[in-house]
Design an enzyme around this catalytic site. Structure first.
Site, short mmCIF file in Angstrom:
data_model
loop_
_atom_site.label_atom_id
_atom_site.label_comp_id
_atom_site.label_asym_id
_atom_site.label_seq_id
_atom_site.Cartn_x
_atom_site.Cartn_y
_atom_site.Cartn_z
N GLU A 1 -0.67 -9.45 -1.12
CA GLU A 1 -1.97 -9.83 -1.00
C GLU A 1 -2.76 -9.67 -2.29
O GLU A 1 -3.78 -10.45 -2.38
CB GLU A 1 -2.72 -8.70 -0.04
CG GLU A 1 -2.19 -9.01 1.50
CD GLU A 1 -2.36 -7.88 2.51
OE1 GLU A 1 -2.21 -6.63 2.16
OE2 GLU A 1 -3.32 -8.30 3.53
N GLY B 1 0.54 -5.41 0.76
CA GLY B 1 -0.61 -5.33 -0.26
C GLY B 1 -0.14 -5.91 -1.47
O GLY B 1 -1.20 -6.65 -2.32
N GLU C 1 4.08 -5.93 7.03
CA GLU C 1 3.26 -4.89 7.95
C GLU C 1 3.56 -4.70 9.31
O GLU C 1 3.27 -3.79 9.94
CB GLU C 1 1.79 -5.21 7.73
CG GLU C 1 1.30 -4.86 6.56
CD GLU C 1 1.54 -5.99 5.37
OE1 GLU C 1 2.37 -6.90 5.56
OE2 GLU C 1 0.77 -5.95 4.39
N ALA D 1 0.96 -0.95 -0.01
CA ALA D 1 0.08 -0.08 0.16
C ALA D 1 1.08 1.14 0.08
O ALA D 1 2.07 1.27 0.47
CB ALA D 1 -0.83 0.09 1.32
N1 T1G Z 1 4.52 3.42 0.07
C1 T1G Z 1 5.14 4.57 -0.12
N2 T1G Z 1 6.42 4.91 -0.31
C2 T1G Z 1 7.32 3.92 -0.56
C3 T1G Z 1 6.97 2.53 -0.10
C4 T1G Z 1 5.44 2.39 0.13
N3 T1G Z 1 5.04 1.05 0.47
N4 T1G Z 1 7.88 1.65 -0.35
C5 T1G Z 1 8.96 2.28 -0.64
N5 T1G Z 1 8.63 3.68 -0.76
C6 T1G Z 1 9.20 4.96 -1.25
C7 T1G Z 1 10.43 5.11 -0.25
O1 T1G Z 1 9.91 6.04 0.90
C8 T1G Z 1 11.48 5.78 -1.09
O2 T1G Z 1 11.17 6.98 -1.57
C9 T1G Z 1 11.58 5.03 -2.50
O3 T1G Z 1 10.22 4.41 -2.50
C10 T1G Z 1 12.39 3.84 -2.68
O4 T1G Z 1 12.38 3.08 -1.41
C11 T1G Z 1 -2.65 -3.44 2.77
C12 T1G Z 1 -1.42 -1.91 4.58
C13 T1G Z 1 10.28 -2.03 -1.57
C14 T1G Z 1 12.14 -3.21 -0.45
O5 T1G Z 1 6.35 -2.02 3.97
O6 T1G Z 1 10.60 -2.18 1.89
O7 T1G Z 1 0.92 -2.88 2.21
O8 T1G Z 1 13.29 8.18 -0.36
O9 T1G Z 1 14.71 3.58 -0.77
O10 T1G Z 1 15.84 0.29 -0.77
O11 T1G Z 1 -1.84 -5.14 3.93
O12 T1G Z 1 10.98 0.25 -0.13
O13 T1G Z 1 12.99 8.03 -3.01
O14 T1G Z 1 11.44 9.64 -1.75
O15 T1G Z 1 13.38 1.71 0.57
O16 T1G Z 1 15.13 -0.27 -3.24
C15 T1G Z 1 3.91 -2.79 2.97
C16 T1G Z 1 8.26 -0.73 2.31
C17 T1G Z 1 3.08 -1.40 3.08
C18 T1G Z 1 7.42 -2.14 1.64
C19 T1G Z 1 12.42 -1.11 -1.95
N6 T1G Z 1 4.96 -2.63 2.28
N7 T1G Z 1 9.29 -0.55 1.35
O17 T1G Z 1 13.65 -0.90 -1.15
O18 T1G Z 1 14.22 1.35 -2.23
S1 T1G Z 1 1.61 -1.71 4.05
C20 T1G Z 1 6.24 -2.40 2.81
C21 T1G Z 1 10.30 -1.34 1.16
C22 T1G Z 1 0.47 -2.52 3.38
C23 T1G Z 1 -1.66 -3.97 3.26
C24 T1G Z 1 -0.58 -3.11 4.21
C25 T1G Z 1 11.25 -0.93 0.15
C26 T1G Z 1 11.48 -1.86 -0.95
P1 T1G Z 1 12.31 8.10 -1.76
P2 T1G Z 1 13.64 2.67 -0.81
P3 T1G Z 1 14.83 0.18 -1.81
#
Ligand code: T1G
Length: 694
Positions: free
Chosen positions: A104, A101, A124, A62
């Site tokens: 999911e 998500g 999450e 998400a």
């Molecule tokens: N939402 C918004 N921005 C995100 C994002 C996300 N989920 N993931 C990464 N970014 C932005 C990050 O802030 C950075 O921004 C850029 O993307 C590159 O990220 C419904 C509710 C995917 C492994 O927890 O683990 O889904 O600094 O530097 O090292 O049940 O990003 O460039 O402006 O980390 O290559 C669940 C979180 C969400 C994954 C890539 N998903 N992201 O790593 O790049 S909750 C997560 C990561 C959810 C559902 C629930 C990592 C990555 P900027 P980065 P990276």
């Protein structure tokens, strides 16, 4: 440009998501996905659908930036329900990381294929929430309760090849993923394969008491966190309730957690640990210098640990000591550390050999003439450091970055012992340097921008969390720690005991209390620091010599079997009546009538003294942003991530509350120690916080 598009290849409908950087499920993506699926289902010529993502990864979850704001329709469960209910097979084609998500959505598809390099996960809990779109209900039905719990409660990424064995992924494909996915879909269509809906399966229930056993198994590691335990509740619902009821339960728990202070704190840290690497105001044309080889001075605990950091990153290291004996001892310690990791199975022997081969011991500064970066990790004595930097100035090539690992000495003074102050800065590692993630990069008054940009880049390369800070005694972390230590030392003489203070901070979420930490680090380290700044201490701080008295007994902490606590052969601590007597006698000799110091007072005096100092650090520009301070404390001192760091926590408590408490302690402890920092007072009076000021 639409973030979701639909096209056809023969009888296969291709849904493409293109929402850089990580194809997060923003509102536009959710709506586009819904419409593209509807379009594919309505098209009679389409027999099956493929879901595919452009760019470097499948959907990574998400859009975390949308949390805390009103959810714009369509909500993800509605979109995934329409996908799972589809009467045509939908295949998810996964590359990069299918997370949260993203996974999911893939679980709501009927089949899943992936490249071998792909990873999947439900991280999450690391954001203080649980999967909120069927992850806790579908995954147990797909791979069983135990496998689902392991993934969901840990939040760890799982390699696609392992996920294939678990049953999350149906097929691992090589080469052109899109082409392979379309061919896979065509085969399904030719075989007239019906959609396979995960929600129709049963989650194999485990033995009675299984879930309580699982809760016990994570109690230590997840101490203080809410989400991991709530995730177990949600998975238990999958095993005990029909799918729709389980989905409802999952949404209830998700909604409760997403609004919780813990999740707000962990989401803050998620962005802060990425933002911290960006230097405010650095001109875009400033590029870091290339660092391909490193020289390290000192093969002691710190120097050896720092050398390992670079060897681990594949950089050749020249390790210099004053004599052969010190050099051998240092190399043996490094060898033992690596061997220990190999014996635990988290490092291969050949990897250890490769890393050891990168370490070149030397007794001569001349061997530093070609290195790109030198990090000095010698004795914490300004005279010694000045000598070293003068030698480096004479030997190192132009453009080499000269850094000191000093934990509190003045970088400007060190730089003045060279003719190249622009190339000098601090790179303060935290012990043990090969383990602790924090790296305080200390920019001197004359440090060139490309030099501190280099230190930040190097920090990332060696997988640290680099924070850029300014020059002052103790920089950011140790300067704030000194205030906490002062207050904890005062509370000992006023009536508290080490175990009470430690318990309050342990229960707050620190891995250990301050006295247990001192025993671990070695009381002689703090004793030496106290002596070096003794003439700068106030009369009360000088007179509070409990630490000196304990050290005078030869009790330096764990390494001598006793310090504030006494330790058994397994280093398990127990409070020592001898220390209690020593403290009580000290209070009596100081004429301090001991009183009961309450836990709340302990927490406030320990934390608010730090927060007040943090406000000063911000106002002086020693830290550029409150998030820099939060990251220093989370990664350098174990500040609980579910509290967000001292400055985020201060905003959650409210600066007005903290300001009033400071005034209370000003009266109780004295104006000399408790003066509200002007920035904190201003923000408190404006009803603002450190983060709302920005
Ligand atoms: N939402 C918004 N921005 C995100 C994002 C996300 N989920 N993931 C990464 N970014 C932005 C990050 O802030 C950075 O921004 C850029 O993307 C590159 O990220 C419904 C509710 C995917 C492994 O927890 O683990 O889904 O600094 O530097 O090292 O049940 O990003 O460039 O402006 O980390 O290559 C669940 C979180 C969400 C994954 C890539 N998903 N992201 O790593 O790049 S909750 C997560 C990561 C959810 C559902 C629930 C990592 C990555 P900027 P980065 P990276």
């Amino acid at each position: 440009m639409s973030v979701v598009s639909f096209s056809k290849q023969g009888n296969i409908g291709l849904i493409s998501i293109d929402n850089p950087p990580v194809n997060a499920l923003s509102q536009a993506v959710r709506a586009g996905l819904r419409d593209a699926v509807a379009q594919g289902l309505a098209d009679e010529s389409v027999a099956a659908l493929v879901l595919w993502c452009e760019g470097r990864t499948f959907i990574a979850g998400a859009d975390i930036r949308e949390f805390g704001k009103p959810m714009q329709p369509p909500d993800l469960p509605a979109v995934t329900k329409s996908m799972e209910d589809a009467r045509k097979p939908i295949i998810a084609a996964i590359h990069g990381t299918a997370l949260g998500g993203g996974l999911e959505v893939a679980l709501a598809c009927h089949f899943r294929i992936a490249l071998p390099t792909a990873k999947v996960g439900l991280p999450e809990v690391k954001l203080g929430i649980i999967p909120g779109c069927g992850g806790t209900q579908r995954l147990p039905r797909l791979i069983g309760v135990k496998g689902a719990l392991d993934m969901i409660v840990s939040g760890e990424h799982v390699a696609a090849t392992k996920a294939h064995v678990l049953g999350v992924i149906d097929e691992i494909v090589e080469g052109d993923l899109k082409a392979q996915a379309i061919a896979y879909a065509q085969r399904l269509a030719a075989e007239r394969r019906a959609p396979r809906r995960v929600s129709e399966a049963r989650a194999k229930t485990e033995s009675p008491g299984f879930f309580d056993e699982y809760r016990k198994s994570i109690a230590k590691k997840s101490r203080g966190f809410l989400a991991p335990f709530r995730a177990i509740d949600a998975v238990q619902a999958a095993a005990e309730l029909p799918f729709d009821a389980g989905m409802k339960r999952e949404r209830e728990i998700f909604a409760e957690l997403v609004a919780s202070p813990q999740s707000k704190a962990q989401r803050h840290v998620f962005f802060a640990e990425r933002e911290v690497a960006k230097i405010p105001g650095l001109p875009p044309d400033v590029k870091p210098r290339d660092v391909k080889s490193v020289g390290i001075i000192g093969a002691g605990t710190m120097g050896g640990g720092i050398a390992m950091c670079f060897a681990n990153a594949g950089l050749p290291v020249k390790l210099l000591e004053m004599n052969r004996e010190n050099l051998e001892r240092g190399l043996n310690t490094i060898r033992k550390n690596y061997a220990n990791t190999v014996s635990k199975g988290s490092l291969k022997q050949e990897e250890m050999d490769q890393r050891m081969a990168l370490l070149a011991p030397t007794l001569s500064y001349d061997d530093f003439k070609d290195v790109d970066l030198v990090i000095e990790a010698a004795f914490e004595d300004m005279g010694i450091k000045k000598e070293i930097f003068a030698k480096l100035d004479a030997v190192c090539k132009p453009g080499a970055v000269l850094a000191s690992n000093t934990s509190y000495l003045d970088i400007n003074e060190i730089a003045a012992s060279t003719k190249r102050a622009g190339d000098v800065m601090g790179m303060h590692f935290f012990s043990p340097a090969n383990v602790m993630k924090l790296l305080e990069n200390v920019r001197g008054a004359k440090t060139a921008p490309d030099v501190y940009a280099t230190a930040m880049e190097v920090g990332k390369k060696i997988r640290k969390v680099p924070v850029l800070v300014g020059v002052c005694h103790g920089f950011v972390g140790n300067r704030m720690l000194a205030k906490r230590s002062r207050e904890c030392g005062f509370m000992l003489e006023e009536g508290a005991l080490p175990q009470q203070i430690d318990k309050v901070l342990y229960d707050f979420g620190f891995p250990m209390g301050p006295f247990a930490v001192s025993d671990l680090a070695g009381l002689d380290v703090g004793w030496r620091n106290r002596k070096s700044i003794f003439d700068k201490l106030s009369p009360r701080e000088q007179a509070n010599n409990i630490l000196d008295q304990i050290c005078d007994l030869g009790r330096y902490g764990q390494k001598t079997g006793a310090g504030f606590y006494k330790y058994d052969e397994k280093r398990n601590p127990t409070p020592d009546p001898l220390i209690e007597e020593l403290i009580i006698k000290h209070s009596r000799e100081r004429g301090i009538a001991r009183r009961r110091v309450g836990d709340q007072e302990i927490l406030e005096r320990a934390l608010y003294s730090m927060i007040n100092e943090g406000a000063r650090i911000l106002a002086e520009g020693i830290a550029a942003r409150p998030l820099d301070i939060d990251i220093v404390w989370i990664y350098g001192y174990g500040f609980p991530v579910y509290r967000g760091g001292p400055m985020f926590y201060a905003d959650q408590i409210g600066l007005k509350t903290i300001y009033e408490a400071i005034l209370k302690y000003q009266k109780q402890v004295g104006e000399e120690y408790w003066r509200p920092a002007p920035l904190l007072e201003k923000l408190a009076k404006q009803g603002k916080g450190f983060y709302s000021e920005a």
